[in-house]
Motif scaffolding. Structure first.
Motif, PDB file in Angstrom:
ATOM      1  N   ASN A 190       0.811  -1.224   0.000  1.00 21.42           N
ATOM      2  CA  ASN A 190       0.000   0.000   0.000  1.00 21.42           C
ATOM      3  C   ASN A 190       0.847   1.279   0.000  1.00 21.42           C
ATOM      4  N   GLN A 191       2.065   1.177  -0.551  1.00 20.49           N
ATOM      5  CA  GLN A 191       2.892   2.369  -0.709  1.00 20.49           C
ATOM      6  C   GLN A 191       2.248   3.307  -1.727  1.00 20.49           C
ATOM      7  N   MET A 192       2.426   4.591  -1.490  1.00 21.04           N
ATOM      8  CA  MET A 192       1.820   5.613  -2.345  1.00 21.04           C
ATOM      9  C   MET A 192       2.865   6.227  -3.280  1.00 21.04           C
ATOM     10  N   THR A 193       2.365   6.674  -4.416  1.00 18.33           N
ATOM     11  CA  THR A 193       3.146   7.592  -5.262  1.00 18.33           C
ATOM     12  C   THR A 193       2.294   8.835  -5.450  1.00 18.33           C
ATOM     13  N   VAL A 194       2.954  10.012  -5.405  1.00 22.96           N
ATOM     14  CA  VAL A 194       2.254  11.288  -5.557  1.00 22.96           C
ATOM     15  C   VAL A 194       2.940  12.082  -6.660  1.00 22.96           C
ATOM     16  N   LEU A 195       2.161  12.591  -7.596  1.00 22.94           N
ATOM     17  CA  LEU A 195       2.699  13.410  -8.680  1.00 22.94           C
ATOM     18  C   LEU A 195       1.878  14.686  -8.813  1.00 22.94           C
ATOM     19  N   ALA A 196       2.564  15.846  -8.693  1.00 22.17           N
ATOM     20  CA  ALA A 196       1.895  17.137  -8.845  1.00 22.17           C
ATOM     21  C   ALA A 196       2.102  17.645 -10.271  1.00 22.17           C
ATOM     22  N   THR A 197       1.025  18.092 -10.878  1.00 19.32           N
ATOM     23  CA  THR A 197       1.085  18.642 -12.240  1.00 19.32           C
ATOM     24  C   THR A 197       0.497  20.048 -12.209  1.00 19.32           C
ATOM     25  N   ASP A 198       1.298  21.034 -12.596  1.00 20.50           N
ATOM     26  CA  ASP A 198       0.837  22.425 -12.598  1.00 20.50           C
ATOM     27  C   ASP A 198       0.245  22.786 -13.952  1.00 20.50           C
ATOM     28  N   SER A 199      -0.880  23.487 -13.925  1.00 23.73           N
ATOM     29  CA  SER A 199      -1.453  24.047 -15.156  1.00 23.73           C
ATOM     30  C   SER A 199      -1.119  25.532 -15.261  1.00 23.73           C
ATOM     31  N   SER A 200      -0.631  26.070 -14.158  1.00 19.70           N
ATOM     32  CA  SER A 200      -0.221  27.486 -14.128  1.00 19.70           C
ATOM     33  C   SER A 200       0.827  27.642 -13.043  1.00 19.70           C
ATOM     34  N   GLY A 201       1.996  28.142 -13.377  1.00 19.52           N
ATOM     35  CA  GLY A 201       3.053  28.329 -12.390  1.00 19.52           C
ATOM     36  C   GLY A 201       3.687  27.008 -11.990  1.00 19.52           C
ATOM     37  N   THR A 202       4.393  27.002 -10.880  1.00 16.69           N
ATOM     38  CA  THR A 202       5.088  25.797 -10.408  1.00 16.69           C
ATOM     39  C   THR A 202       4.800  25.529  -8.930  1.00 16.69           C
ATOM     40  N   GLY A 203       3.725  26.127  -8.385  1.00 10.83           N
ATOM     41  CA  GLY A 203       3.437  26.026  -6.952  1.00 10.83           C
ATOM     42  C   GLY A 203       3.247  24.604  -6.470  1.00 10.83           C
ATOM     43  N   LEU A 204       2.456  23.788  -7.201  1.00 10.89           N
ATOM     44  CA  LEU A 204       2.195  22.417  -6.764  1.00 10.89           C
ATOM     45  C   LEU A 204       3.452  21.562  -6.859  1.00 10.89           C
ATOM     46  N   SER A 205       4.202  21.721  -7.941  1.00  8.77           N
ATOM     47  CA  SER A 205       5.436  20.945  -8.112  1.00  8.77           C
ATOM     48  C   SER A 205       6.453  21.293  -7.040  1.00  8.77           C
ATOM     49  N   ASN A 206       6.542  22.567  -6.728  1.00  8.10           N
ATOM     50  CA  ASN A 206       7.500  22.984  -5.702  1.00  8.10           C
ATOM     51  C   ASN A 206       7.150  22.407  -4.325  1.00  8.10           C
ATOM     52  N   MET A 207       5.876  22.143  -4.106  1.00  9.73           N
ATOM     53  CA  MET A 207       5.451  21.647  -2.803  1.00  9.73           C
ATOM     54  C   MET A 207       5.442  20.126  -2.714  1.00  9.73           C
ATOM     55  N   PHE A 208       5.151  19.407  -3.818  1.00 11.03           N
ATOM     56  CA  PHE A 208       4.908  17.972  -3.713  1.00 11.03           C
ATOM     57  C   PHE A 208       5.796  17.086  -4.586  1.00 11.03           C
ATOM     58  N   ASN A 209       6.612  17.642  -5.427  1.00 11.83           N
ATOM     59  CA  ASN A 209       7.439  16.814  -6.313  1.00 11.83           C
ATOM     60  C   ASN A 209       8.882  16.746  -5.850  1.00 11.83           C
ATOM     61  N   GLY A 210       9.546  15.665  -6.238  1.00 12.96           N
ATOM     62  CA  GLY A 210      10.979  15.528  -5.995  1.00 12.96           C
ATOM     63  C   GLY A 210      11.348  15.587  -4.527  1.00 12.96           C
ATOM     64  N   ALA A 211      12.376  16.389  -4.241  1.00 13.58           N
ATOM     65  CA  ALA A 211      12.898  16.488  -2.880  1.00 13.58           C
ATOM     66  C   ALA A 211      11.917  17.178  -1.944  1.00 13.58           C
ATOM     67  N   SER A 212      10.914  17.868  -2.495  1.00 12.73           N
ATOM     68  CA  SER A 212       9.928  18.553  -1.656  1.00 12.73           C
ATOM     69  C   SER A 212       8.994  17.571  -0.958  1.00 12.73           C
ATOM     70  N   LEU A 213       8.889  16.357  -1.487  1.00 13.96           N
ATOM     71  CA  LEU A 213       8.010  15.339  -0.897  1.00 13.96           C
ATOM     72  C   LEU A 213       8.848  14.454   0.021  1.00 13.96           C
ATOM     73  N   GLU A 214       8.691  14.623   1.299  1.00  5.73           N
ATOM     74  CA  GLU A 214       9.510  13.929   2.292  1.00  5.73           C
ATOM     75  C   GLU A 214       8.781  12.681   2.813  1.00  5.73           C
ATOM     76  N   THR A 215       9.539  11.595   2.964  1.00  6.77           N
ATOM     77  CA  THR A 215       8.986  10.371   3.560  1.00  6.77           C
ATOM     78  C   THR A 215       9.121  10.454   5.072  1.00  6.77           C
ATOM     79  N   LEU A 216       8.007  10.589   5.753  1.00  4.66           N
ATOM     80  CA  LEU A 216       8.016  10.642   7.215  1.00  4.66           C
ATOM     81  C   LEU A 216       8.013   9.253   7.837  1.00  4.66           C
ATOM     82  N   GLN A 217       7.354   8.317   7.172  1.00  9.77           N
ATOM     83  CA  GLN A 217       7.264   6.955   7.702  1.00  9.77           C
ATOM     84  C   GLN A 217       7.179   5.980   6.533  1.00  9.77           C
TER      85      GLN A 217
END
Length: 454
Positions: free
Chosen positions: A185-212
């Motif tokens: 039940n591991q998750m994958t999350v992908l943010a796709t921006d339609s305007s700007g880069t706000g979602l990608s900056n918050m949820f993609n790559g190194a911005s998405l931290e594994t807490l547990q």
């Protein structure tokens, strides 16, 4: 001139005379109505008592229809903090060495921190994938962290993700937690921006931290290792369900499963007690007190006679258990001279301890077991439209008929009273007229010449 009050002409208390005559006609009949209604009410109450006694007996019987209440197990884990366990009738008594080496846990992912969680973070979509199922959430430019969490949690296509906003000294961030534990039940999350880069900056790559990290549980049973997606394990030992609560490599706990003979005996004893209580109730409802000369509400009633006959027949019937005819007396349960059951404790204890197949066969063999037969018999009496309901409907009809008869009789008495008053008043008028004529005649004779008055 007509009389304006009764009894003036004759001097009789006509109202009282009429009342006495009407009461003489009315009282015996009304007494009979009341007596009949009282008897019916007593029978209705008695039927209610019988139904309650049958229901109590049925509750005891139902516990003997299933091995869940007959072939009971006790479970001991000592003072272990690592797990709890339940064992059903299919589990085998025994002792097992248990090690809980790892608990299953859900994966947790966190987006980047923001200073003001009430502001929008971007426009586009968040795409999730959990255990082979995917879903997408559309994000508006004005959506705050709380709004995004609400959209995720309320989505009808959400395949297993819970979103929560957490505030800390570093700011506020959105936490994604898989609803189910385990690596599947591991998750994958992908943010796709339609305007700007706000979602990608918050949820993609190194911005998405594994807490547990997602983890499976690991348990060892007598040296045999089992890995599971959950902390609830029901396929490790047949008939046993584990609930894991704590893990510690190397710590050993002991699981002991034993036959719970006392609980089985208690359920059988409860059945015997309920059967005897039912017979006592039936006897009370149908008895006749010789000293007082009074009969109970259902004395001589066919329902009581029929039910008692069927109960006693079922107690003595034999049941085929693995091709062998068996009966209650082989378990130490026999009837006394009054038809009530008694228990030979030594014989019952031996059967419960050494021959559970006989116990289950006699009581819980589908359709033919004693518990099934008693249950079906009780249902014919207590179910909607059953014997007791039909009898109560008869009582209701009888009361309705008496009510109609009472109403008709009341009208008849009112007519009798009116007729008597009319007759007595007519008589009173005639007496008054005769008295008047007599007085007039007396006065006329007294005034004739030659009449000497003393």
């Amino acid at each position: 001139m007509a009389l304006t009050a009764t009894g003036i002409g004759s001097g009789l208390d006509i109202s009282n005379i009429v009342s006495v005559l009407v009461d003489a006609e009315k009282t015996p009949k009304e007494t009979l109505f009341t007596k009949t209604e009282t008897k019916i009410d007593a029978k209705v109450s008695a039927m209610g008592t019988l139904k309650s006694s049958l229901s109590t007996f049925q509750d005891a019987v139902k516990k003997l229809q299933s091995g869940e209440f007959l072939n009971i197990r006790t479970v001991s884990t000592g003072d272990s903090d690592f797990f709890t366990a339940k064992a059903d009738q299919y589990s085998q008594p025994g002792s097992y060495e248990i090690k809980v080496e790892q608990l299953a846990q859900s994966q947790k992912l966190a987006g980047a921190n923001v200073t003001d969680p009430t502001l929008g973070v971007g426009e586009g979509s968040l795409d999730f994938s959990v255990n082979g199922e995917s879903f997408s959430i559309a994000i508006e430019f004005t959506d705050s962290l709380s709004s995004i969490a609400s959209k995720i949690n309320s989505s009808s296509v959400n395949s297993g993700v819970t979103a929560t906003v957490i505030k800390s000294d570093a700011g506020s961030r959105l936490i994604f937690t898989s609803k189910d534990t385990g690596t599947d039940n591991q998750m994958t999350v992908l943010a796709t921006d339609s305007s700007g880069t706000g979602l990608s900056n918050m949820f993609n790559g190194a911005s998405l931290e594994t807490l547990q990290e997602a983890k499976n549980s690991i348990i060892s049973i007598d040296g045999q290792t089992l890995t599971s997606q959950s902390n609830t394990i029901d396929d490790a030992i047949s008939g046993v369900t584990f609930s894991l609560t704590k893990a510690e490599v190397g710590s050993i706990s002991t699981l002991t499963i034993a036959q719970d003979t006392e609980s089985v005996k208690k359920n059988i004893e409860t059945f015997v007690s309920a059967y005897n209580s039912l017979l006592t109730s039936m006897d009370s409802l149908s008895s006749f007190d010789v000293d007082e000369g009074t009969a109970s509400a259902l004395q001589g009633d066919s329902i009581i006679r029929s039910l008692e006959s069927q109960l006693r027949k079922m107690v003595s019937e034999r049941v085929s258990v693995d091709g062998v005819e068996s009966a209650l007396y082989e378990l130490g349960i026999s009837t006394d001279r009054d038809g009530k059951l008694s228990i030979d404790d030594d014989k019952l204890t031996d059967a419960v301890t050494n021959n559970m197949s006989l116990i289950e066969g006699v009581f819980s063999t589908s359709d033919t077991g004693v518990a099934y037969k008693f249950d079906e018999l009780v249902k014919t009496y207590t179910k909607s439209g059953g014997v007791i309901d039909s009898r109560n409907n008869t009582y209701t009809s009888e009361k309705s008929r008496i009510s109609d008869q009472r109403e008709a009789f009341t009208l008849k008495m009112e007519q009798l009273e009116a007729r008597l008053l009319k007759q007595f008043n007519a008589m009173d008028l005639i007496v008054s007229q005769l008295n008047s004529q007599s007085s007039s005649l007396t006065n006329s004779l007294a005034s004739l010449p030659g009449v000497i008055r003393e």
